[in-house]
Design an enzyme around this catalytic site. Structure first.
Site, PDB file in Angstrom:
ATOM      1  CB  THR A 163      -5.488   8.716  -0.394  1.00 37.81           C
ATOM      2  OG1 THR A 163      -6.242   8.178  -1.997  1.00 37.81           O
ATOM      3  CG2 THR A 163      -6.781   8.237   0.478  1.00 37.81           C
ATOM      4  CE  LYS A 189      -9.029   6.911  -2.883  1.00 41.32           C
ATOM      5  NZ  LYS A 189      -7.872   6.792  -3.047  1.00 41.32           N
ATOM      6  CB  THR A 200     -12.923   3.192  -9.913  1.00 42.81           C
ATOM      7  OG1 THR A 200     -11.205   3.402  -9.523  1.00 42.81           O
ATOM      8  CG2 THR A 200     -13.649   3.068  -9.430  1.00 42.81           C
ATOM      9  CD  GLU A 286      -0.176   6.720  -4.988  1.00 38.45           C
ATOM     10  OE1 GLU A 286      -0.220   6.352  -4.338  1.00 38.45           O
ATOM     11  OE2 GLU A 286       1.203   5.818  -5.665  1.00 38.45           O
ATOM     12  CG  ASN A 408       3.230   4.941  -3.755  1.00 41.32           C
ATOM     13  OD1 ASN A 408       2.876   3.342  -3.136  1.00 41.32           O
ATOM     14  ND2 ASN A 408       4.124   5.009  -4.676  1.00 41.32           N
ATOM     15  CB  THR A 413       6.146   8.782   7.257  1.00 40.70           C
ATOM     16  OG1 THR A 413       6.466   8.768   5.868  1.00 40.70           O
ATOM     17  CG2 THR A 413       6.207   7.721   8.139  1.00 40.70           C
TER      18      THR A 413
END
Length: 413
Positions: A163, A189, A200, A286, A408, A413
């Protein structure tokens, strides 16, 4: 991913993947769930019914695919395939979501010619949106032709499960059991919503070892507790976290049980695979720029040490200080003190790598420039010694950056 040492009973296979263990194929494709053209549907398939085990999120809101997978494994303790989509979590989607997950299982089972309860299903992506099942159906029908027993198949699958991940996460090791070479491999992932309390985000282990379902479940849960349950990126536990292991049993050795002389070696190999994947997830947090490792020693128990390590690694203030290369040990000791564990406030040592910043709970003069350079590196190790017992634990996470907020703030979008 990871280094060999003379003391390990296994060796890393540098070019190995989830398809390296005997009997496994994998693949992926783009079916249209993602707005980009990256793969968003993938599968791992075993040529024989494989012994299976799984661990799942403890989040109360569990996504529909988890129920499907639980039922599949519970039926016989066997799997021949795991089907995964990204771009949509199929979580909090009510009866329609349940129906869609069951349809995915049934359609893929038919497509590859296996019993329906030999298929597991996993999903990852946006919560609260129904799957575009017309696209999923087309993808499932086309997926068998993409399955491959080599690196292309493994790469296709790994791309299909991503992702916000920036990199694919794979590892493979081999060891000797009864004079035969056994392989253990994994793929995962995960980048955000990372604070597992089971496993995970999505993780998959393949092996050609011969082992029963209960034994595999025991080892998988043990490995999880020391690895995936010891990472955090942002303190949020996903609705979709799942770790599934499949053992084809195609290597002809005596079945693994606690009485087998190779039991400990296989357990070590499985734990290593899980640790490499867990650390890769933490490093790929991230917006992250560095991997952070927190070691806690001298606690009253291993469980106490684990609670303290996860509190430190999850502290937004600690993570921010690491991002800014600020040797602010005060944030570390504050996190230690709020972990709710027994600590002697007069006996705590703290190190940043080899740099001592606190000894017996008293500040130690250190070279700020040396500390700055160390904290600018891509891996930061924080060591806390409580001098209060024999317990120890290690946790992994990442720094907190501006990019985490940017990613985030606009996830949908």
């Amino acid at each position: 991913m990871g280094q060999d040492t003379a003391s390990t009973p296994f060796k890393v296979v540098a070019d190995g993947s989830i398809t390296t263990p005997k009997g496994f194929r994998a693949g992926g494709l783009h079916c249209g769930l993602k707005k980009t053209t990256r793969h968003d549907l993938g599968a791992i398939v075993c040529e024989v019914p494989a012994t299976a085990a799984g661990v799942y999120t403890t989040n109360v809101f569990q996504a529909a695919p988890l129920q499907v997978t639980r039922e599949s494994i519970a039926a016989e303790g066997l799997l021949q395939a795991v089907l995964v989509n990204s771009g949509n979590a199929n979580a909090c989607t009510g009866e329609q979501g349940d129906a869609d997950a069951y349809e995915m299982r049934a359609r893929f089972a038919e497509a590859i010619g296996v019993p329906v309860d030999h298929v597991a299903v996993a999903s990852t992506g946006v919560i609260g949106e129904n799957l575009k099942m017309d696209k999923v159906r087309s993808g499932i029908d086309a997926l068998p032709s993409q399955l491959d027993g080599g690196q292309p198949g493994a790469d296709g699958f790994c791309q299909a499960i991503l992702t916000t991940d920036l990199v694919q996460k794979m590892v493979c090791v081999e060891l000797e059991l009864d004079g035969k070479t056994v392989t253990v491999a994994g793929a995962a992932k995960g980048s955000g919503m990372i604070h597992p309390n089971m496993a995970t985000m999505l993780g998959f282990v393949t092996t050609d070892a011969k082992i029963g379902s209960e034994a595999l479940q025991t080892l998988l849960r043990q490995a999880t507790n020391y690895t995936f349950n010891m990472i955090t990126v942002d303190g949020d536990t996903s609705t979709n976290d799942m770790l599934v292991a499949m053992a084809s049993g195609l290597v002809d050795h005596a079945e693994l049980t606690p009485a087998h002389e190779g039991w400990a070696a296989f357990a070590a190999a499985l734990r290593y695979v899980c640790e490499v994947l867990a650390k890769a997830i933490a490093r790929d947090g991230e917006g992250a720029t560095k991997l952070v490792e927190v070691q806690v020693h001298g606690a009253v128990s291993d469980d106490s040490a684990a609670a303290i390590a996860k509190t430190v690694i999850g502290s937004s203030l600690v993570k921010s200080a690491v991002f800014g290369a600020d040797a602010n040990w005060g944030r570390i000791i504050a996190a230690v003190g709020r972990a709710g564990q027994p600590v002697n406030p007069a006996t705590v040592d703290i190190r940043l790598g080899d740099i001592v910043t606190l000894q017996q709970s008293r500040p130690v003069a250190f070279d700020e420039e040396v500390a700055l350079e160390y904290l600018k590196g891509d891996t930061v190790v924080i060591v806390v010694d409580l001098h209060n017992g024999e317990g120890s634990a290690t946790a992994w996470g990442c720094d907190l950056t501006y990019d985490y907020v940017r990613i985030n703030a606009a996830y949908r979008t």
